[in-house]
Design a protein around this motif. Structure first.
Motif, mmCIF file in Angstrom:
data_model
loop_
_atom_site.group_PDB
_atom_site.id
_atom_site.type_symbol
_atom_site.label_atom_id
_atom_site.label_comp_id
_atom_site.label_asym_id
_atom_site.label_seq_id
_atom_site.Cartn_x
_atom_site.Cartn_y
_atom_site.Cartn_z
ATOM 1 N N VAL A 1 13.680 4.523 -7.719
ATOM 2 C CA VAL A 1 14.407 3.646 -8.633
ATOM 3 C C VAL A 1 14.890 2.460 -7.814
ATOM 4 N N ALA A 2 14.465 1.275 -8.220
ATOM 5 C CA ALA A 2 14.873 0.041 -7.538
ATOM 6 C C ALA A 2 15.878 -0.678 -8.427
ATOM 7 N N ILE A 3 17.010 -1.043 -7.851
ATOM 8 C CA ILE A 3 18.062 -1.743 -8.591
ATOM 9 C C ILE A 3 18.181 -3.142 -8.009
ATOM 10 N N GLY A 4 17.947 -4.142 -8.825
ATOM 11 C CA GLY A 4 17.995 -5.523 -8.354
ATOM 12 C C GLY A 4 17.506 -6.466 -9.429
ATOM 13 N N HIS B 1 13.053 -4.778 -0.237
ATOM 14 C CA HIS B 1 14.408 -4.268 -0.029
ATOM 15 C C HIS B 1 14.878 -4.775 1.333
ATOM 16 N N PRO B 2 16.022 -5.446 1.415
ATOM 17 C CA PRO B 2 16.449 -6.064 2.672
ATOM 18 C C PRO B 2 17.027 -5.089 3.696
ATOM 19 N N LYS B 3 16.599 -3.854 3.641
ATOM 20 C CA LYS B 3 16.997 -2.858 4.640
ATOM 21 C C LYS B 3 15.787 -1.991 4.923
ATOM 22 N N LEU B 4 15.824 -1.292 6.036
ATOM 23 C CA LEU B 4 14.738 -0.369 6.338
ATOM 24 C C LEU B 4 14.903 0.886 5.496
ATOM 25 N N ALA B 5 13.778 1.383 4.983
ATOM 26 C CA ALA B 5 13.804 2.574 4.139
ATOM 27 C C ALA B 5 14.208 3.789 4.959
ATOM 28 N N GLN B 6 14.792 4.745 4.292
ATOM 29 C CA GLN B 6 15.217 5.974 4.946
ATOM 30 C C GLN B 6 14.037 6.916 5.123
ATOM 31 N N GLY B 7 14.195 7.928 5.898
ATOM 32 C CA GLY B 7 13.205 8.868 6.363
ATOM 33 C C GLY B 7 12.002 9.226 5.515
ATOM 34 N N ASN B 8 12.180 9.833 4.370
ATOM 35 C CA ASN B 8 11.055 10.419 3.666
ATOM 36 C C ASN B 8 10.629 9.627 2.435
ATOM 37 N N VAL B 9 10.540 8.347 2.555
ATOM 38 C CA VAL B 9 10.170 7.493 1.425
ATOM 39 C C VAL B 9 8.782 7.835 0.908
ATOM 40 N N GLU B 10 7.865 8.069 1.814
ATOM 41 C CA GLU B 10 6.486 8.325 1.399
ATOM 42 C C GLU B 10 6.355 9.651 0.643
ATOM 43 N N GLN B 11 7.302 10.545 0.806
ATOM 44 C CA GLN B 11 7.271 11.822 0.102
ATOM 45 C C GLN B 11 8.006 11.776 -1.227
ATOM 46 N N GLN C 1 12.512 -7.970 10.853
ATOM 47 C CA GLN C 1 13.246 -8.616 9.764
ATOM 48 C C GLN C 1 14.131 -7.633 9.016
ATOM 49 N N ARG C 2 14.023 -6.350 9.375
ATOM 50 C CA ARG C 2 14.816 -5.278 8.777
ATOM 51 C C ARG C 2 14.666 -5.275 7.249
ATOM 52 N N GLU C 3 13.426 -5.215 6.806
ATOM 53 C CA GLU C 3 13.171 -5.141 5.378
ATOM 54 C C GLU C 3 12.035 -4.171 5.101
ATOM 55 N N THR C 4 11.998 -3.689 3.873
ATOM 56 C CA THR C 4 10.964 -2.764 3.426
ATOM 57 C C THR C 4 10.266 -3.375 2.217
ATOM 58 N N ARG C 5 8.951 -3.301 2.230
ATOM 59 C CA ARG C 5 8.155 -3.784 1.101
ATOM 60 C C ARG C 5 7.277 -2.648 0.603
ATOM 61 N N PHE C 6 7.148 -2.536 -0.685
ATOM 62 C CA PHE C 6 6.270 -1.539 -1.272
ATOM 63 C C PHE C 6 5.971 -1.929 -2.713
ATOM 64 N N ILE C 7 5.067 -1.195 -3.319
ATOM 65 C CA ILE C 7 4.702 -1.428 -4.716
ATOM 66 C C ILE C 7 4.996 -0.152 -5.486
ATOM 67 N N ILE C 8 5.629 -0.301 -6.636
ATOM 68 C CA ILE C 8 5.842 0.848 -7.513
ATOM 69 C C ILE C 8 5.006 0.662 -8.777
ATOM 70 N N LYS D 1 19.399 -2.087 -3.984
ATOM 71 C CA LYS D 1 19.633 -0.666 -3.774
ATOM 72 C C LYS D 1 18.382 0.103 -4.188
ATOM 73 N N ILE D 2 18.040 1.115 -3.427
ATOM 74 C CA ILE D 2 16.877 1.953 -3.704
ATOM 75 C C ILE D 2 17.337 3.408 -3.783
ATOM 76 N N LEU D 3 16.864 4.113 -4.807
ATOM 77 C CA LEU D 3 17.146 5.539 -4.946
ATOM 78 C C LEU D 3 15.824 6.283 -4.877
ATOM 79 N N TYR D 4 15.758 7.312 -4.058
ATOM 80 C CA TYR D 4 14.535 8.087 -3.895
ATOM 81 C C TYR D 4 14.726 9.460 -4.518
#
Length: 130
Positions: A94-97, A79-89, A60-67, A108-111
């Motif tokens: 910052v989630a914008i929506g 987030h309707p896109k796959l997260a980039q490489g080092n999300v877990e680190q 589905q090309r989406e990312t789910r998580f809890i902040i 939009k997601i800022l890491y």
């Protein structure tokens, strides 16, 4: 006063109005999780990734998580896109929506990546990020 001056002043006033309106529409305030739940518009929510909550669905090309914000409130984020490489680190996200039901839909997601702060002692970093 000549009609040309009136026309020029009206044109400038219209330009200032349109520029101000466009600027207001691009301002997205930072809010806490509790404030995000009550908002109707677009906001920015900052928090830490809850360990073990990251789920990426390549079909589905989406990312789910809890902040979790500084007050300990948790917010499920989609987030309707796959997260980039080092999300877990990431030390902070910052989630914008905006809210849709009980879920925050982030366009939009800022890491905040810890590698950017290499060289600082962990305690120094934690003090500067508060």
């Amino acid at each position: 006063m000549k009609k040309a001056y009136l026309f020029a002043m009206g044109f400038i006033a219209l330009g200032l109005f349109m520029a101000g309106r466009a600027m207001i529409q691009t301002i997205v305030p930072y809010v806490s999780v509790a404030q995000a739940r009550q908002s109707n518009g677009k906001v920015q929510v900052k928090g830490k990734l809850v360990p073990g909550s990251l789920q990426m669905d390549p079909i589905q090309r989406e990312t789910r998580f809890i902040i979790e914000d500084a007050q300990g409130d948790r917010l499920p984020v989609v987030h309707p896109k796959l997260a980039q490489g080092n999300v877990e680190q990431a030390t902070e996200i910052v989630a914008i929506g905006q809210m849709q039901g009980n879920t925050f839909v982030a366009e939009k997601i800022l890491y905040k990546c810890p590698s950017k702060y290499q060289g600082k002692q962990m305690q120094e970093y934690q003090e500067s990020s508060q």
